[in-house]
Design a protein around this motif. Structure first.
Motif, mmCIF file in Angstrom:
data_model
loop_
_atom_site.group_PDB
_atom_site.id
_atom_site.type_symbol
_atom_site.label_atom_id
_atom_site.label_comp_id
_atom_site.label_asym_id
_atom_site.label_seq_id
_atom_site.Cartn_x
_atom_site.Cartn_y
_atom_site.Cartn_z
ATOM 1 N N LYS A 45 -5.928 5.774 0.193
ATOM 2 C CA LYS A 45 -5.067 4.699 -0.322
ATOM 3 C C LYS A 45 -3.595 5.090 -0.225
ATOM 4 N N ALA A 48 -2.585 4.867 3.416
ATOM 5 C CA ALA A 48 -2.442 3.468 3.842
ATOM 6 C C ALA A 48 -1.284 2.768 3.133
ATOM 7 N N GLY A 49 -0.650 3.455 2.169
ATOM 8 C CA GLY A 49 0.520 2.880 1.516
ATOM 9 C C GLY A 49 0.193 1.967 0.357
ATOM 10 N N PHE A 50 -1.052 1.970 -0.096
ATOM 11 C CA PHE A 50 -1.384 1.109 -1.240
ATOM 12 C C PHE A 50 -1.029 1.779 -2.554
ATOM 13 N N LEU A 51 -1.164 3.094 -2.603
ATOM 14 C CA LEU A 51 -0.744 3.849 -3.782
ATOM 15 C C LEU A 51 0.430 4.735 -3.395
ATOM 16 N N ALA A 52 1.322 4.941 -4.337
ATOM 17 C CA ALA A 52 2.434 5.854 -4.088
ATOM 18 C C ALA A 52 2.007 7.262 -4.514
ATOM 19 N N LEU A 70 6.605 -0.553 5.850
ATOM 20 C CA LEU A 70 6.301 -1.638 6.777
ATOM 21 C C LEU A 70 6.005 -1.104 8.183
ATOM 22 N N LYS A 73 2.604 0.419 8.154
ATOM 23 C CA LYS A 73 1.514 -0.560 8.083
ATOM 24 C C LYS A 73 1.322 -1.299 9.406
ATOM 25 N N ARG A 74 2.372 -1.381 10.199
ATOM 26 C CA ARG A 74 2.207 -1.995 11.516
ATOM 27 C C ARG A 74 1.361 -1.117 12.430
ATOM 28 N N TYR A 78 -6.652 -0.293 8.533
ATOM 29 C CA TYR A 78 -7.209 0.315 7.324
ATOM 30 C C TYR A 78 -8.416 -0.475 6.851
ATOM 31 N N PRO A 80 -10.446 -0.650 3.605
ATOM 32 C CA PRO A 80 -10.512 -0.136 2.234
ATOM 33 C C PRO A 80 -11.957 0.090 1.804
ATOM 34 N N GLU A 81 -12.104 0.885 0.766
ATOM 35 C CA GLU A 81 -13.421 1.170 0.203
ATOM 36 C C GLU A 81 -14.127 -0.136 -0.183
ATOM 37 N N GLU B 83 -5.645 -4.805 -2.180
ATOM 38 C CA GLU B 83 -5.489 -3.661 -1.292
ATOM 39 C C GLU B 83 -5.463 -4.118 0.173
ATOM 40 N N THR B 87 -1.920 -3.739 2.314
ATOM 41 C CA THR B 87 -1.901 -2.747 3.397
ATOM 42 C C THR B 87 -1.706 -3.433 4.745
ATOM 43 N N LEU B 88 -1.560 -4.754 4.726
ATOM 44 C CA LEU B 88 -1.082 -5.450 5.919
ATOM 45 C C LEU B 88 0.434 -5.299 5.943
ATOM 46 N N PRO B 89 1.057 -5.459 7.106
ATOM 47 C CA PRO B 89 2.520 -5.285 7.133
ATOM 48 C C PRO B 89 3.248 -6.460 6.490
ATOM 49 N N LYS B 242 1.582 0.478 -8.570
ATOM 50 C CA LYS B 242 1.290 1.256 -7.368
ATOM 51 C C LYS B 242 1.591 2.732 -7.605
ATOM 52 N N ALA B 243 2.700 2.965 -8.327
ATOM 53 C CA ALA B 243 3.059 4.354 -8.615
ATOM 54 C C ALA B 243 2.184 4.938 -9.727
#
Lengths: 314, 244
Positions: A45, A48-52, A70, A73-74, A78, A80-81, B83, B87-89, B242-243
């Motif tokens: 995650k 994939a940038g969903f969680l920091a 961005l 993500k391009r 991904y 996801p579970e 999610e 996670t798409l741009p 998210k953080a």
């Protein structure tokens, strides 16, 4: 190139990922292993940038995931579970939506969609709502969404979960057939999958890295590595093998004593042990009918690394 | 922009693929009818205007818009589709705006479908069409404000029921901020400047301004700022989660 650099992630008092570092290069298919709750999904995650990340970071190519999400993500496909999807949407609608968000030109979109629908055998469910689909179809729709834009980097969280053996094989073939310059990270707890698909395996435990090697090298750590499997012409007693140099353990594989496994000491692997065994057996008139050498067993290594007292980082 | 539109269209598709939008619209129309004709004394007043009709809108929105807003983020978060979406741009603000616009369009559609009442009042007398048009615009803006509050509450919560209650509660506070019962309680111990600020935050006061047919720039600005502010808050809340 994906660089996971001293990545940590906490959820309140719980540390899900603990100072994790590894790299994945182009052309590699990385198997991401660990028991349930080891932090695999959290790590994916974050990638994939969903969680920091709580600390540390992830770079994909020249982009930092936190700083230019961005751009990352391009590049990224991904899964996801659990392959989530909006229950009222059809696979067709989902693919169209993802293509629109990604700004794919219509001609490219149609070509890719057609290709994926064929590859993943989605034709018959294309216009049915996701909530009515079986687990296997949902997983494959999720995969098609991840693959739609032919991404350079693929992150797949348990892509074969819920598939039947034939579908599993299809998905594995699909992953191995991806072009050579892609980066793929696949999490799984099916170890045969790692041996069948992955060029490298990373094992984590309680958020920490415990192994990072090729599946073969990992399997070679098991005591089964180089073990000799024997089938004899006639039954023998265990003491026949006593005192053969390089054999440190043995076990009978059947009741009457015709099938044996001889475990070989680490430094004797690949040495002349088998010749000594053959001499001994020929001498007592119980010649070897067939024999083979074990490559080693990944499941055993996995168990050793992920159970018991915490092992040191490898 | 592209992503905003894609997300808005997807959400709209979901509203109309499920009974959600239809139920909302039908209930909105029925309740409007009941309130206007039974409680509002539409005929008895003998005046050719829609004051009783619009007068009930804040209270109607308070729970109907809260109901439609509660699922905005909470549902996606629970089902994992958040999610998939994030996670798409897409930029976070594009997702926030796309979801908001879709819900706002659904509410707007419900509002537009009350047009028979406008026809009725035009048939019975000579209403001021300018006032009615302004009231419709004001009502839609007001719905947007409730919706934006709901968006933020939904983002803050995984549980839709909690999101609903929070939205209705915060919406209620903003609705009655200008009422004497609020201002009188605060009178003794709050500095007058703050008191005035509270009064100025009232949704009701600003709506009534527009509903009188006076399109004051301050009232318009108030609603736009409310919508913008709560949507920004939505994005901040999602970013914070998210953080973790």
């Amino acid at each position: 190139m994906i660089e996971v650099d001293h990545l940590s992630r906490h959820f309140g008092p719980v540390t899900a990922v603990d100072d994790l570092s590894f790299n994945v290069g182009a052309g590699e298919i990385l198997g991401f292993l660990g028991p349930n709750g080891a932090g695999k999904t959290t790590t994916m995650k974050v990638i994939a940038g969903f969680l920091a990340p709580s600390s540390g970071g992830v770079r994909i190519g020249k982009h930092d995931v936190s700083r230019s999400p961005l751009a990352v993500k391009r590049l990224l496909g991904y899964l996801p579970e659990g392959a989530p999807a909006w229950p009222d949407m059809t696979p067709f609608g989902l693919l169209r939506f993802a293509a629109r968000v990604r700004g794919m030109p219509v001609s490219l979109r149609d070509a890719r969609m057609q290709q994926l629908i064929t590859q993943l055998a989605l034709e018959e469910v294309l216009l049915r709502p996701m909530e009515s689909l079986s687990k296997g179809f949902r997983r494959r729709v999720g995969l098609s969404l991840a693959l739609l834009h032919d991404p350079a980097v693929l992150i797949l969280d348990e892509p074969t979960d819920g598939l039947d053996p034939n579908q599993k094989q299809q998905v594995r073939d699909l992953i191995t057939s991806l072009s050579r310059d892609k980066i793929v990270i696949v999490s799984t707890h099916i170890l045969e999958e790692v041996e069948a698909v992955c060029t490298r395996a990373v094992i984590i435990r309680r958020g920490r890295l415990v192994a990072d090697a090729t599946p073969d090298a990992l399997a070679a750590r098991s005591r089964w590595h180089g073990a000799i499997a024997l089938r004899l012409d006639r039954p023998v007693q265990a003491d026949v093998f006593a005192g053969i140099e390089g054999v440190d353990d043995l076990r009978s594989e059947d009741r009457n004593g015709q099938d044996w496994t001889l475990f070989v000491t680490r430094d004797a692997v690949g040495g002349p042990v088998i010749d000594r065994v053959r001499e001994r057996l020929d001498a007592i008139g119980a010649p070897i009918r067939e024999f083979w050498l074990h490559r080693g067993r990944l499941d055993e290594v996995f168990r050793e690394l992920t159970l018991g007292p915490p092992a040191e980082s490898a | 922009m592209r992503a905003t539109i894609a997300i808005m269209l997807r959400e709209l598709g979901s509203y109309f693929a499920t009974p959600l939008a239809y139920v909302f619209i039908v209930i909105f129309l029925v309740l409007n009818g009941v309130f206007t004709f039974q409680l509002g004394g539409f005929y008895e007043r003998g005046q050719a205007d829609l004051t009783p009709f619009f007068g009930f809108h804040p209270w109607l929105y308070l729970f109907l818009v809260s109901a439609i807003a509660m699922r905005l983020w909470a549902e996606d978060r629970r089902s994992g589709t958040l999610e998939l979406l994030l996670t798409l741009p897409v930029r976070l603000r594009e997702a926030v705006l796309g979801k908001f616009l879709a819900a706002w369009i659904v509410v707007g559609t419900a509002l537009l479908l009350t047009f028979p009442i406008w026809l009725t009042v035009s048939f019975l007398g000579q209403p001021d069409h300018g006032v009615i048009l302004a009231s419709y615009l004001g009502s839609w803006l007001m719905a947007g404000a409730y919706l934006a509050i709901g968006s933020c509450m939904s983002a803050a919560s995984t549980n839709q029921v909690i999101a609903f209650i929070l939205t209705a509660a915060v919406g209620f506070l903003f609705t009655i901020a200008g009422f004497p019962m609020v201002l009188d309680t605060a009178q003794g111990w709050l500095p007058p400047m703050l008191l005035e600020a509270i009064a100025a935050m009232s949704i009701l006061t600003h709506f009534q301004g527009i509903a009188r047919g006076v399109l004051d720039l301050r009232d318009l600005l108030y609603f736009l700022v409310m919508i913008g502010g709560w949507l920004i808050a939505t994005a901040i809340v999602i970013d914070l989660r998210k953080a973790g």
